[in-house]
Design a protein around this motif. Sequence first.
Motif, PDB file in Angstrom:
ATOM      1  N   SER A  24      53.510  95.496  30.540  1.00 24.40           N
ATOM      2  CA  SER A  24      52.283  94.714  30.404  1.00 24.40           C
ATOM      3  C   SER A  24      52.666  93.263  30.170  1.00 24.40           C
ATOM      4  CB  SER A  24      51.416  95.243  29.255  1.00 24.40           C
ATOM      5  OG  SER A  24      51.667  94.585  28.066  1.00 24.40           O
ATOM      6  N   LEU A  25      51.898  92.359  30.768  1.00 24.95           N
ATOM      7  CA  LEU A  25      52.168  90.942  30.576  1.00 24.95           C
ATOM      8  C   LEU A  25      52.059  90.571  29.101  1.00 24.95           C
ATOM      9  CD1 LEU A  25      50.321  89.398  33.656  1.00 24.95           C
ATOM     10  CD2 LEU A  25      52.758  89.843  33.382  1.00 24.95           C
ATOM     11  N   ALA A  26      51.146  91.227  28.361  1.00 27.97           N
ATOM     12  CA  ALA A  26      51.000  90.923  26.934  1.00 27.97           C
ATOM     13  C   ALA A  26      52.295  91.234  26.180  1.00 27.97           C
ATOM     14  CB  ALA A  26      49.833  91.715  26.338  1.00 27.97           C
ATOM     15  N   ASP A  27      52.955  92.367  26.513  1.00 28.29           N
ATOM     16  CA  ASP A  27      54.214  92.709  25.853  1.00 28.29           C
ATOM     17  C   ASP A  27      55.311  91.713  26.243  1.00 28.29           C
ATOM     18  OD1 ASP A  27      53.266  94.850  24.429  1.00 28.29           O
ATOM     19  OD2 ASP A  27      53.773  96.326  25.970  1.00 28.29           O
ATOM     20  N   LEU A  28      55.334  91.323  27.507  1.00 28.36           N
ATOM     21  CA  LEU A  28      56.330  90.341  27.936  1.00 28.36           C
ATOM     22  C   LEU A  28      56.117  89.008  27.221  1.00 28.36           C
ATOM     23  CD1 LEU A  28      56.391  91.065  31.777  1.00 28.36           C
ATOM     24  CD2 LEU A  28      58.034  91.839  30.051  1.00 28.36           C
ATOM     25  N   ASN A  29      54.864  88.627  27.041  1.00 28.49           N
ATOM     26  CA  ASN A  29      54.576  87.382  26.321  1.00 28.49           C
ATOM     27  C   ASN A  29      55.041  87.456  24.870  1.00 28.49           C
ATOM     28  OD1 ASN A  29      53.374  86.391  28.627  1.00 28.49           O
ATOM     29  ND2 ASN A  29      51.286  86.879  27.974  1.00 28.49           N
ATOM     30  N   ARG A  30      54.873  88.638  24.260  1.00 34.97           N
ATOM     31  CA  ARG A  30      55.324  88.798  22.869  1.00 34.97           C
ATOM     32  C   ARG A  30      56.847  88.662  22.769  1.00 34.97           C
ATOM     33  NH1 ARG A  30      50.618  92.156  22.039  1.00 34.97           N
ATOM     34  NH2 ARG A  30      51.528  93.933  23.143  1.00 34.97           N
ATOM     35  N   VAL A  31      57.556  89.217  23.737  1.00 36.56           N
ATOM     36  CA  VAL A  31      59.018  89.083  23.746  1.00 36.56           C
ATOM     37  C   VAL A  31      59.401  87.615  23.925  1.00 36.56           C
ATOM     38  CG1 VAL A  31      61.124  89.664  24.994  1.00 36.56           C
ATOM     39  CG2 VAL A  31      59.398  91.429  24.578  1.00 36.56           C
ATOM     40  N   LEU A  32      58.736  86.931  24.830  1.00 39.83           N
ATOM     41  CA  LEU A  32      59.018  85.517  25.064  1.00 39.83           C
ATOM     42  C   LEU A  32      58.834  84.708  23.777  1.00 39.83           C
ATOM     43  CD1 LEU A  32      59.633  83.156  26.974  1.00 39.83           C
ATOM     44  CD2 LEU A  32      57.218  83.165  27.636  1.00 39.83           C
ATOM     45  N   ALA A  33      57.825  85.050  23.004  1.00 41.60           N
ATOM     46  CA  ALA A  33      57.543  84.315  21.764  1.00 41.60           C
ATOM     47  C   ALA A  33      58.634  84.491  20.721  1.00 41.60           C
ATOM     48  CB  ALA A  33      56.196  84.744  21.192  1.00 41.60           C
ATOM     49  N   THR A  34      59.476  85.540  20.855  1.00 43.25           N
ATOM     50  CA  THR A  34      60.539  85.769  19.868  1.00 43.25           C
ATOM     51  C   THR A  34      61.801  84.961  20.176  1.00 43.25           C
ATOM     52  OG1 THR A  34      61.526  87.651  21.060  1.00 43.25           O
ATOM     53  CG2 THR A  34      59.701  88.131  19.536  1.00 43.25           C
ATOM     54  N   VAL A  35      61.853  84.311  21.321  1.00 42.97           N
ATOM     55  CA  VAL A  35      63.038  83.519  21.675  1.00 42.97           C
ATOM     56  C   VAL A  35      63.076  82.268  20.803  1.00 42.97           C
ATOM     57  CG1 VAL A  35      64.156  82.183  23.496  1.00 42.97           C
ATOM     58  CG2 VAL A  35      63.089  84.383  24.039  1.00 42.97           C
ATOM     59  N   PRO A  36      64.176  81.997  20.111  1.00 35.35           N
ATOM     60  CA  PRO A  36      64.256  80.809  19.250  1.00 35.35           C
ATOM     61  C   PRO A  36      63.937  79.533  20.030  1.00 35.35           C
ATOM     62  CG  PRO A  36      66.118  82.265  18.840  1.00 35.35           C
ATOM     63  CD  PRO A  36      65.405  82.826  20.039  1.00 35.35           C
ATOM     64  N   GLY A  37      63.094  78.712  19.436  1.00 38.26           N
ATOM     65  CA  GLY A  37      62.717  77.451  20.046  1.00 38.26           C
ATOM     66  C   GLY A  37      61.465  77.502  20.879  1.00 38.26           C
ATOM     67  N   VAL A  38      60.997  78.698  21.240  1.00 37.11           N
ATOM     68  CA  VAL A  38      59.785  78.818  22.051  1.00 37.11           C
ATOM     69  C   VAL A  38      58.560  78.664  21.158  1.00 37.11           C
ATOM     70  CG1 VAL A  38      58.363  80.363  23.460  1.00 37.11           C
ATOM     71  CG2 VAL A  38      60.830  80.236  23.838  1.00 37.11           C
ATOM     72  N   GLN A  39      57.759  77.643  21.430  1.00 40.07           N
ATOM     73  CA  GLN A  39      56.530  77.402  20.676  1.00 40.07           C
ATOM     74  C   GLN A  39      55.327  78.082  21.309  1.00 40.07           C
ATOM     75  OE1 GLN A  39      56.102  73.146  20.233  1.00 40.07           O
ATOM     76  NE2 GLN A  39      57.889  72.964  18.908  1.00 40.07           N
ATOM     77  N   ASP A  40      55.367  78.243  22.618  1.00 44.39           N
ATOM     78  CA  ASP A  40      54.276  78.884  23.345  1.00 44.39           C
ATOM     79  C   ASP A  40      54.811  79.277  24.709  1.00 44.39           C
ATOM     80  OD1 ASP A  40      51.762  79.865  23.822  1.00 44.39           O
ATOM     81  OD2 ASP A  40      50.733  77.925  23.870  1.00 44.39           O
ATOM     82  N   GLY A  41      54.220  80.282  25.308  1.00 44.92           N
ATOM     83  CA  GLY A  41      54.695  80.693  26.613  1.00 44.92           C
ATOM     84  C   GLY A  41      53.879  81.838  27.167  1.00 44.92           C
ATOM     85  N   VAL A  42      53.934  81.994  28.487  1.00 45.76           N
ATOM     86  CA  VAL A  42      53.158  83.041  29.132  1.00 45.76           C
ATOM     87  C   VAL A  42      53.830  83.449  30.435  1.00 45.76           C
ATOM     88  CG1 VAL A  42      51.688  81.380  30.365  1.00 45.76           C
ATOM     89  CG2 VAL A  42      50.827  83.679  29.916  1.00 45.76           C
ATOM     90  N   PHE A  43      53.797  84.754  30.725  1.00 46.77           N
ATOM     91  CA  PHE A  43      54.238  85.265  32.015  1.00 46.77           C
ATOM     92  C   PHE A  43      53.060  85.264  32.983  1.00 46.77           C
ATOM     93  CE2 PHE A  43      57.952  86.653  29.786  1.00 46.77           C
ATOM     94  CZ  PHE A  43      58.920  86.897  30.750  1.00 46.77           C
ATOM     95  N   LEU A  44      53.360  85.066  34.253  1.00 50.46           N
ATOM     96  CA  LEU A  44      52.322  85.023  35.281  1.00 50.46           C
ATOM     97  C   LEU A  44      52.774  85.886  36.456  1.00 50.46           C
ATOM     98  CD1 LEU A  44      49.611  83.591  36.021  1.00 50.46           C
ATOM     99  CD2 LEU A  44      50.979  81.891  37.219  1.00 50.46           C
TER     100      LEU A  44
END
Length: 430
Positions: free
Chosen positions: A339-359
């Motif tokens: 799910s894109l929502a799960d991928l977005n949650r993983v992206l948010a755990t990357v150090p330095g990432v303030q915001d992000g989204v998969f498309l």
Amino acid sequence: MPPDLLTSRDVTEIICHRDGEAVTVGRFLAQAATLAARLPEHGQAVNICADRYAALVGFAAALWRGHPTLLGARPGAATQAEGAYLLADAPQPDATLPVVLVDLACGPGTFAPPAIPADRIAAIAFTSGSTGAPTAHPKPWGSLVQGAAAAAARFGLRAQDGSPASLVATVPPQHMYGFETTLMLPLHAAVAIHAGASFFPGDVLAALEAVPPRRILITTPLHLRVLLAEGRRPPDLLAVISATAPLSREMAGAVERDWGAPMLEIYGATEAGSMASRRSATEDTWLPYEGITIRPGLAEIPGLGAVTLSDAVEPVGEGRFRLLGRVADLVKLGGKRASLADLNRVLATVPGVQDGVFLAPRDLERNPAARLAAIVVAPGRSATEILGALRGRLDPAFLPRRLEMVDELPRDSLGKLPRAALARLVQEEP
């Protein structure tokens, strides 16, 4: 079905804190009745009041007059609605619709709350249109009242649960979430709203300081992120409630640790309203409100009946369910699903990432070569570094082929991301 009163509260109770003054239910009824007498005989209200109390009076007056209120309607949709007019708390010189000013005048005498037929359409909620054209969803009064009662029971906001709670919200009353929590709850629960705008961190903290204890902050993950980054602890809170976007367990834990208040999350949709809740720091699954049944593809809502869900859910026993993400957000690549929502949650755990989204590209289902893209806000980090960090966290099939670094994502005031705006960032056809 018997009618429900406009408000079930006593006229002596406090319904709002406004400019340092406590407004009683009796005064509210007088102001709503006075405004109702000024409204056109027929019509549909587009309530654009910035002052939350003025918005409440405007909604009540329109309902008293027999008019539905259009929620979340874009200007184009509003102008096409038969008999549409604006309810505003400030002059609107460029308005293309008739304008009625909510001036909070108060006629003489006392007013009893009117009985509203349960099947009367009190509001028409429009979807955000983030993935397509907005869709209208009529809301019968009886269903809205039952929803407010269920929320009051779930969050301990009934008269028997303690002294009245004070609600401070960062979400507008024109959105379904803000409408349910800050316009419907004051009418049928032991709460008082804060009238002023509360969007920036300083405004939110000042508003919480200005209201009596048993304070509840009604907000979104977008606003919570900013508030936590501010580093200032608010006054004692009864709870923090979030909705509109998935809340990470890390952020929920930070709220409970730094603010000493339970972090509660609402699951809902424009089609059905609020349906379930959880304590996000400790619970992965959701508990439906009393009287609501949720199963794959469908929710049974009192007063609405069966409503088709846009989200995929997995029952886990005892009425609870796990939310798997929007059906439209489930993607399949290399024989694997995510799910894109799960991928977005993983992206948010990357150090330095303030915001992000998969498309996901439009042709993902029909183009074997299609791959995901990602749009990231991470000052000081490179796309290569972000992609390297994702390699250790995601299946290779879901790694973004294209990763755009931007200064900010085009989020609206509720944190939602319109598909067309994201597509422009990756030069994709919307």
